[in-house]
Design a protein around this motif. Structure first.
Motif, PDB file in Angstrom:
ATOM      1  N   GLY A  34       3.679  -5.710  -0.940  1.00  0.00           N
ATOM      2  CA  GLY A  34       3.157  -6.645   0.057  1.00  0.00           C
ATOM      3  C   GLY A  34       4.249  -7.516   0.646  1.00  0.00           C
ATOM      4  O   GLY A  34       4.314  -7.724   1.863  1.00  0.00           O
ATOM      5  N   TYR A  35       5.116  -8.028  -0.210  1.00  0.00           N
ATOM      6  CA  TYR A  35       6.214  -8.877   0.238  1.00  0.00           C
ATOM      7  C   TYR A  35       7.158  -8.108   1.162  1.00  0.00           C
ATOM      8  O   TYR A  35       7.631  -8.637   2.170  1.00  0.00           O
ATOM      9  CB  TYR A  35       6.978  -9.430  -0.972  1.00  0.00           C
ATOM     10  CG  TYR A  35       8.064 -10.402  -0.589  1.00  0.00           C
ATOM     11  CD1 TYR A  35       7.749 -11.710  -0.239  1.00  0.00           C
ATOM     12  CD2 TYR A  35       9.394 -10.008  -0.572  1.00  0.00           C
ATOM     13  CE1 TYR A  35       8.740 -12.608   0.131  1.00  0.00           C
ATOM     14  CE2 TYR A  35      10.389 -10.896  -0.214  1.00  0.00           C
ATOM     15  CZ  TYR A  35      10.068 -12.196   0.136  1.00  0.00           C
ATOM     16  OH  TYR A  35      11.053 -13.075   0.501  1.00  0.00           O
ATOM     17  N   ASN A  36       7.401  -6.854   0.845  1.00  0.00           N
ATOM     18  CA  ASN A  36       8.269  -6.018   1.670  1.00  0.00           C
ATOM     19  C   ASN A  36       7.692  -5.821   3.074  1.00  0.00           C
ATOM     20  O   ASN A  36       8.436  -5.715   4.044  1.00  0.00           O
ATOM     21  CB  ASN A  36       8.515  -4.667   0.997  1.00  0.00           C
ATOM     22  CG  ASN A  36       9.566  -3.862   1.730  1.00  0.00           C
ATOM     23  OD1 ASN A  36      10.701  -4.298   1.876  1.00  0.00           O
ATOM     24  ND2 ASN A  36       9.181  -2.695   2.217  1.00  0.00           N
ATOM     25  N   LYS A  37       6.374  -5.784   3.181  1.00  0.00           N
ATOM     26  CA  LYS A  37       5.747  -5.627   4.495  1.00  0.00           C
ATOM     27  C   LYS A  37       6.021  -6.843   5.378  1.00  0.00           C
ATOM     28  O   LYS A  37       6.037  -6.743   6.599  1.00  0.00           O
ATOM     29  CB  LYS A  37       4.242  -5.417   4.342  1.00  0.00           C
ATOM     30  CG  LYS A  37       3.867  -4.018   3.906  1.00  0.00           C
ATOM     31  CD  LYS A  37       2.368  -3.887   3.727  1.00  0.00           C
ATOM     32  CE  LYS A  37       1.962  -2.464   3.397  1.00  0.00           C
ATOM     33  NZ  LYS A  37       2.499  -1.946   2.156  1.00  0.00           N
ATOM     34  N   VAL A  38       6.231  -7.999   4.767  1.00  0.00           N
ATOM     35  CA  VAL A  38       6.470  -9.233   5.512  1.00  0.00           C
ATOM     36  C   VAL A  38       7.959  -9.529   5.654  1.00  0.00           C
ATOM     37  O   VAL A  38       8.427  -9.895   6.727  1.00  0.00           O
ATOM     38  CB  VAL A  38       5.770 -10.430   4.814  1.00  0.00           C
ATOM     39  CG1 VAL A  38       6.100 -11.735   5.485  1.00  0.00           C
ATOM     40  CG2 VAL A  38       4.266 -10.216   4.764  1.00  0.00           C
ATOM     41  N   ALA A  67      -0.510  -6.740   3.711  1.00  0.00           N
ATOM     42  CA  ALA A  67       0.528  -7.484   2.986  1.00  0.00           C
ATOM     43  C   ALA A  67      -0.102  -8.574   2.125  1.00  0.00           C
ATOM     44  O   ALA A  67       0.230  -8.712   0.939  1.00  0.00           O
ATOM     45  CB  ALA A  67       1.522  -8.098   3.975  1.00  0.00           C
ATOM     46  N   GLY A  68      -1.010  -9.337   2.702  1.00  0.00           N
ATOM     47  CA  GLY A  68      -1.669 -10.415   1.959  1.00  0.00           C
ATOM     48  C   GLY A  68      -2.489  -9.900   0.795  1.00  0.00           C
ATOM     49  O   GLY A  68      -2.474 -10.484  -0.303  1.00  0.00           O
ATOM     50  N   THR A  69      -3.200  -8.817   1.017  1.00  0.00           N
ATOM     51  CA  THR A  69      -4.030  -8.251  -0.049  1.00  0.00           C
ATOM     52  C   THR A  69      -3.172  -7.708  -1.180  1.00  0.00           C
ATOM     53  O   THR A  69      -3.484  -7.908  -2.356  1.00  0.00           O
ATOM     54  CB  THR A  69      -4.959  -7.151   0.507  1.00  0.00           C
ATOM     55  OG1 THR A  69      -5.764  -7.710   1.557  1.00  0.00           O
ATOM     56  CG2 THR A  69      -5.865  -6.593  -0.568  1.00  0.00           C
ATOM     57  N   GLU A  70      -2.083  -7.034  -0.846  1.00  0.00           N
ATOM     58  CA  GLU A  70      -1.191  -6.532  -1.896  1.00  0.00           C
ATOM     59  C   GLU A  70      -0.590  -7.678  -2.704  1.00  0.00           C
ATOM     60  O   GLU A  70      -0.542  -7.604  -3.936  1.00  0.00           O
ATOM     61  CB  GLU A  70      -0.072  -5.679  -1.289  1.00  0.00           C
ATOM     62  CG  GLU A  70      -0.519  -4.279  -0.941  1.00  0.00           C
ATOM     63  CD  GLU A  70       0.557  -3.440  -0.291  1.00  0.00           C
ATOM     64  OE1 GLU A  70       0.584  -2.227  -0.571  1.00  0.00           O
ATOM     65  OE2 GLU A  70       1.368  -3.975   0.489  1.00  0.00           O
ATOM     66  N   MET A  71      -0.161  -8.720  -2.022  1.00  0.00           N
ATOM     67  CA  MET A  71       0.434  -9.841  -2.754  1.00  0.00           C
ATOM     68  C   MET A  71      -0.610 -10.567  -3.600  1.00  0.00           C
ATOM     69  O   MET A  71      -0.360 -10.887  -4.767  1.00  0.00           O
ATOM     70  CB  MET A  71       1.136 -10.803  -1.786  1.00  0.00           C
ATOM     71  CG  MET A  71       2.423 -10.215  -1.221  1.00  0.00           C
ATOM     72  SD  MET A  71       3.428 -11.382  -0.268  1.00  0.00           S
ATOM     73  CE  MET A  71       2.467 -11.538   1.226  1.00  0.00           C
ATOM     74  N   ALA A  72      -1.796 -10.809  -3.048  1.00  0.00           N
ATOM     75  CA  ALA A  72      -2.845 -11.512  -3.800  1.00  0.00           C
ATOM     76  C   ALA A  72      -3.334 -10.672  -4.984  1.00  0.00           C
ATOM     77  O   ALA A  72      -3.506 -11.197  -6.089  1.00  0.00           O
ATOM     78  CB  ALA A  72      -4.011 -11.849  -2.876  1.00  0.00           C
TER      79      ALA A  72
END
Length: 192
Positions: A34-38, A67-72
């Motif tokens: 997720g972080y990599n997407k941002v 990205a948000g869903t992966e990080m959360a």
């Protein structure tokens, strides 16, 4: 007996350790994706372009949501909180990835196939069944969910949400096809 502290059964302790190890591997991996997407090399703009090429519309919204869903989900899994919700989110993410980016590329991940998404989704369902264990926020607040119901919830809600998202927002570009044969060649005349 006689003032000794009773030890947890070996099987229960093993499940707690297994849950911790699974959470410590799956959670950070999800967060990193997720972080990599941002913040990766292409940033959110690159992720948006990639999602646009996959046919996810509107691409900018889906790039942010993914990205948000992966990080959360990654943080939720690491902390061991709200089982089976982070697992359901993971199944949903992997189902969409399998149906878009990995579609039609076979099984093996080194060829772009769906192997990775299946393993991650399966691990998420296994974690939902196993529960977060005693080394988790859920355990600290007295919330222990494990077994068939959380596993079915994670699998069912994840796949259902992915199916709904794909139905509403997946609009891949039509595949290029060969031009149809004309009925008459341009230099031929047609008798009337």
């Amino acid at each position: 007996m006689f003032g000794r502290k009773k030890k947890a059964p070996v099987a229960a302790e093993g499940r707690d350790v297994a849950a911790l190890v699974l959470r410590a591997t799956l959670g950070p991996m999800l967060f990193a994706h997720g972080y990599n997407k941002v913040a990766g090399p292409g940033g959110l703009a690159g992720t948006t372009g990639w999602f646009e090429s996959l046919g996810l519309q509107p691409a900018e919204v889906h790039a942010r949501l993914a990205a948000g869903t992966e990080m959360a989900a990654g943080v939720g899994i690491v902390l061991g909180v709200a089982n089976p919700l982070p697992s359901a989110a993971t199944v949903g993410l992997m189902s969409v990835a399998a149906a878009t980016d990995h579609k039609g590329k076979g099984f093996f991940v080194f060829k772009g196939g769906w192997e990775y998404t299946a393993v991650v989704g399966g691990a998420a369902v296994a974690l939902a069944a196993l529960g977060n264990g005693k080394y988790s926020v859920d355990a600290l607040v007295g919330r222990r969910r494990s077994g068939l119901r959380p596993a079915l919830f994670a699998a069912g809600v994840g796949v259902a949400n992915a199916a709904l998202l794909l139905k509403l927002c997946y609009k891949p570009a039509p595949k290029a096809t060969e031009a149809p044969e004309p009925e008459a060649k341009p230099d031929e005349t047609v008798d009337a």
